[in-house]
Design a protein around this motif. Sequence first.
Motif, short mmCIF file in Angstrom:
data_model
loop_
_atom_site.label_atom_id
_atom_site.label_comp_id
_atom_site.label_asym_id
_atom_site.label_seq_id
_atom_site.Cartn_x
_atom_site.Cartn_y
_atom_site.Cartn_z
N LEU A 1 -15.51 7.11 6.33
CA LEU A 1 -14.42 6.17 6.10
C LEU A 1 -14.77 4.84 6.73
CD1 LEU A 1 -11.37 8.46 6.92
CD2 LEU A 1 -12.31 7.93 4.68
N ARG A 2 -14.23 3.77 6.18
CA ARG A 2 -14.54 2.43 6.69
C ARG A 2 -14.16 2.26 8.16
NH1 ARG A 2 -16.25 -0.81 2.62
NH2 ARG A 2 -15.57 -0.26 0.53
N ARG A 3 -13.13 2.92 8.60
CA ARG A 3 -12.69 2.74 9.99
C ARG A 3 -13.69 3.30 10.99
NH1 ARG A 3 -7.73 6.82 11.05
NH2 ARG A 3 -8.49 6.82 13.16
N TRP A 4 -14.61 4.15 10.56
CA TRP A 4 -15.61 4.75 11.45
C TRP A 4 -16.96 4.06 11.33
CZ3 TRP A 4 -13.64 7.59 15.05
CH2 TRP A 4 -12.47 8.30 14.81
N THR A 5 -17.07 3.01 10.54
CA THR A 5 -18.36 2.37 10.30
C THR A 5 -18.97 1.81 11.58
OG1 THR A 5 -17.70 1.82 8.06
CG2 THR A 5 -19.52 0.58 8.96
N THR A 6 -18.18 1.14 12.39
CA THR A 6 -18.71 0.54 13.61
C THR A 6 -19.19 1.60 14.59
OG1 THR A 6 -17.17 -1.29 13.30
CG2 THR A 6 -18.17 -1.07 15.47
N PRO B 1 -6.70 9.48 2.89
CA PRO B 1 -7.27 8.17 2.60
C PRO B 1 -7.60 8.03 1.12
CG PRO B 1 -8.77 9.47 3.93
CD PRO B 1 -7.51 10.26 3.79
N ASN C 1 0.87 -1.17 0.00
CA ASN C 1 0.00 0.00 0.00
C ASN C 1 0.91 1.22 0.00
OD1 ASN C 1 -1.92 1.94 0.29
ND2 ASN C 1 -2.71 1.20 2.26
N ASP D 1 -10.68 3.42 0.93
CA ASP D 1 -10.94 3.63 2.35
C ASP D 1 -12.29 4.29 2.60
OD1 ASP D 1 -8.47 2.56 2.91
OD2 ASP D 1 -7.48 4.52 2.94
N ARG D 2 -12.90 4.86 1.58
CA ARG D 2 -14.19 5.53 1.73
C ARG D 2 -15.30 4.50 1.93
NH1 ARG D 2 -12.80 10.48 2.50
NH2 ARG D 2 -11.48 11.40 0.93
N ASP D 3 -16.29 4.87 2.72
CA ASP D 3 -17.43 4.00 2.96
C ASP D 3 -18.60 4.52 2.12
OD1 ASP D 3 -19.25 2.22 3.91
OD2 ASP D 3 -19.30 2.99 5.95
#
Length: 148
Positions: free
Chosen positions: A117-122, A36, A26, A40-42
């Motif tokens: 972003l995917r890291r904030w989905t949860t 990002p 990466n 990485d985008r949700d």
Amino acid sequence: MATPDPFNRQPAPGGSAGPGGFPPQNPAAFRAGASPGPSDRDPHGWVAPLVATLSLVLLAPVAFLLGSLVHVNRGSCGTRGCSQELERSLSAIDAVAVFGTALTVVALITAWSLPRLRRWTTLRLWCAIASMAPSVAVLLLVFETPSR
């Protein structure tokens, strides 16, 4: 003699090699402060806050109305006073309604404000769920209120 690469990676041509002489997996991860990338985008980051908002449009007025109307149940007690269970239940409804309003507002604003972003989905999903919890709790408490 060099040992074969277990991941079957080929050395990078021209000196753009990453650690160990192989191409970086990466490239953005090796740059400090890199923004990002598109992966990485949700793309569905708006769904949970929207479902929570639309659910609250339906649940919150019903919870407020039934939570207010349950106090009419006190009128049937007359001069002898109401039972401890009823008083405790009404106090719990009032507390959840008052403090739950602040939780609902903060959680819903947080769910909408988090980066897509995917890291904030949860966290976005949990904030959306937490924003609906007080209204559901008031409705459950109303339906479990003792009659007298």
